[in-house]
Design a protein around this motif. Sequence first.
Motif, PDB file in Angstrom:
ATOM      1  N   LEU A   1      -7.236  68.483  18.312  1.00 50.86           N
ATOM      2  CA  LEU A   1      -5.913  67.882  18.476  1.00 50.86           C
ATOM      3  C   LEU A   1      -4.938  68.264  17.353  1.00 50.86           C
ATOM      4  O   LEU A   1      -3.764  68.549  17.632  1.00 50.86           O
ATOM      5  N   PRO A   2      -5.361  68.311  16.080  1.00 53.29           N
ATOM      6  CA  PRO A   2      -4.401  68.666  15.028  1.00 53.29           C
ATOM      7  C   PRO A   2      -3.815  70.072  15.163  1.00 53.29           C
ATOM      8  O   PRO A   2      -2.748  70.353  14.612  1.00 53.29           O
TER       9      PRO A   2
ATOM     10  N   TYR B   1      -0.178  71.257  18.468  1.00 53.12           N
ATOM     11  CA  TYR B   1       1.280  71.433  18.460  1.00 53.12           C
ATOM     12  C   TYR B   1       1.650  72.892  18.202  1.00 53.12           C
ATOM     13  O   TYR B   1       2.439  73.484  18.938  1.00 53.12           O
ATOM     14  N   ASP B   2       1.095  73.466  17.160  1.00 55.17           N
ATOM     15  CA  ASP B   2       1.446  74.846  16.813  1.00 55.17           C
ATOM     16  C   ASP B   2       1.020  75.819  17.910  1.00 55.17           C
ATOM     17  O   ASP B   2       1.761  76.769  18.227  1.00 55.17           O
ATOM     18  N   ALA B   3      -0.163  75.592  18.492  1.00 48.84           N
ATOM     19  CA  ALA B   3      -0.651  76.496  19.543  1.00 48.84           C
ATOM     20  C   ALA B   3       0.252  76.450  20.768  1.00 48.84           C
ATOM     21  O   ALA B   3       0.507  77.482  21.410  1.00 48.84           O
TER      22      ALA B   3
ATOM     23  N   LEU C   1     -12.300  58.609  13.442  1.00 52.26           N
ATOM     24  CA  LEU C   1     -11.583  58.867  14.686  1.00 52.26           C
ATOM     25  C   LEU C   1     -10.965  60.250  14.627  1.00 52.26           C
ATOM     26  O   LEU C   1     -10.694  60.768  13.535  1.00 52.26           O
ATOM     27  N   ILE C   2     -10.701  60.838  15.786  1.00 53.51           N
ATOM     28  CA  ILE C   2      -9.988  62.116  15.819  1.00 53.51           C
ATOM     29  C   ILE C   2      -8.492  61.914  16.019  1.00 53.51           C
ATOM     30  O   ILE C   2      -7.715  62.849  15.869  1.00 53.51           O
TER      31      ILE C   2
ATOM     32  N   GLY D   1      -9.594  63.143  12.386  1.00 56.44           N
ATOM     33  CA  GLY D   1     -10.740  64.015  12.172  1.00 56.44           C
ATOM     34  C   GLY D   1     -11.038  64.278  10.707  1.00 56.44           C
ATOM     35  O   GLY D   1     -11.622  65.317  10.370  1.00 56.44           O
ATOM     36  N   GLN D   2     -10.688  63.362   9.826  1.00 59.84           N
ATOM     37  CA  GLN D   2     -10.927  63.553   8.390  1.00 59.84           C
ATOM     38  C   GLN D   2     -12.409  63.717   8.072  1.00 59.84           C
ATOM     39  O   GLN D   2     -12.771  64.385   7.103  1.00 59.84           O
TER      40      GLN D   2
END
Length: 322
Positions: free
Chosen positions: A189-190, A193-195, A30-31, A65-66
């Motif tokens: 998605l990971p 937040y920072d972007a 899953l992402i 997204g592992q």
Amino acid sequence: MFKSLAGIAFAVGTLSGAQLAAATEYRIGLITPPPHQWTVTANAIADELREATDGRIDLLIFPSGQLGNEAQMLQQLQTGALDFAFMTLGEFANRDPNYGIFLAPFIAEDVPAARKLLSGETAQELLDGVDKFGLEGFGYAMAGLRQIVMRDEVQSVSDLSGKKIRTVPLAPELDFWTGLGATPTPMPLPALYDAFANGQLDGMQIDFEGTWNSQYYEHAGSIIESNHMMFPMIAVGSARKWADIPPEDQSKISEVMQRHLDELIGKYAEIDAEYLEKLRGTDVPVKTVDRSFFGDSIDRWYEEWRTKTPLLQQLEAEAAHE
């Protein structure tokens, strides 16, 4: 007597060891991060399968997204390197426009309407059609209805023009934002937040659950409650690997997965309401809009996509009879 008990204990131990050796591990990718309802549901499915089969079926969960992005997971499914996945419709719609019809703006006015469409004839036709991608289809679920989160305050649709909006790389969604004069910007998605925090992005299309759990609201100047789009998930497996699974295990996996997927959809009416209430308790203004907020861009979207896929009108007809 002692020898008999010892013999029984040895036999039980041997049987347990044989059962343990017979346990089969499957992987599902899953992402979404661990707190997300898709991942929560995957874990619930794994727990039930493990218990129902005395550990014979061991479903291992790989969130966030592992195992790679969705394009990479799709390739792994096709080769048999991955057993199952919960995926957005992005990789499917980019290969066959018909899979983009569920992203039609305002096709479902609420979660119950979305639930009916995702269990309807058109949805089943497309689910059966994933075999052309080398996949086995199990069913649909969804995340919350799509909302808009912006760094700046938004008063009208014109305030979205020229803004960089995070999307998924899904053609119907990209066309929606392009039609508004915005710049759709696909991003994993990971990295979101920072972007958003550093101003690399002006906003995002997302649900209330993600807005709260990932704390995107901390850097927001406006939250727009639009409910403008549903966001389906499709549960699929590798056709190569599925063919090797014993029929009784196939039946159990299908039954458990389909039941949990349908329950997941039903939960989102409550989930959306719960997280909206939390967001209303922050300092970020929440603006409620309807289809008219977007002007004639919605009509233009439908005109374009009706020419891309004949199934859109079929889905519209289903929605009209809800």
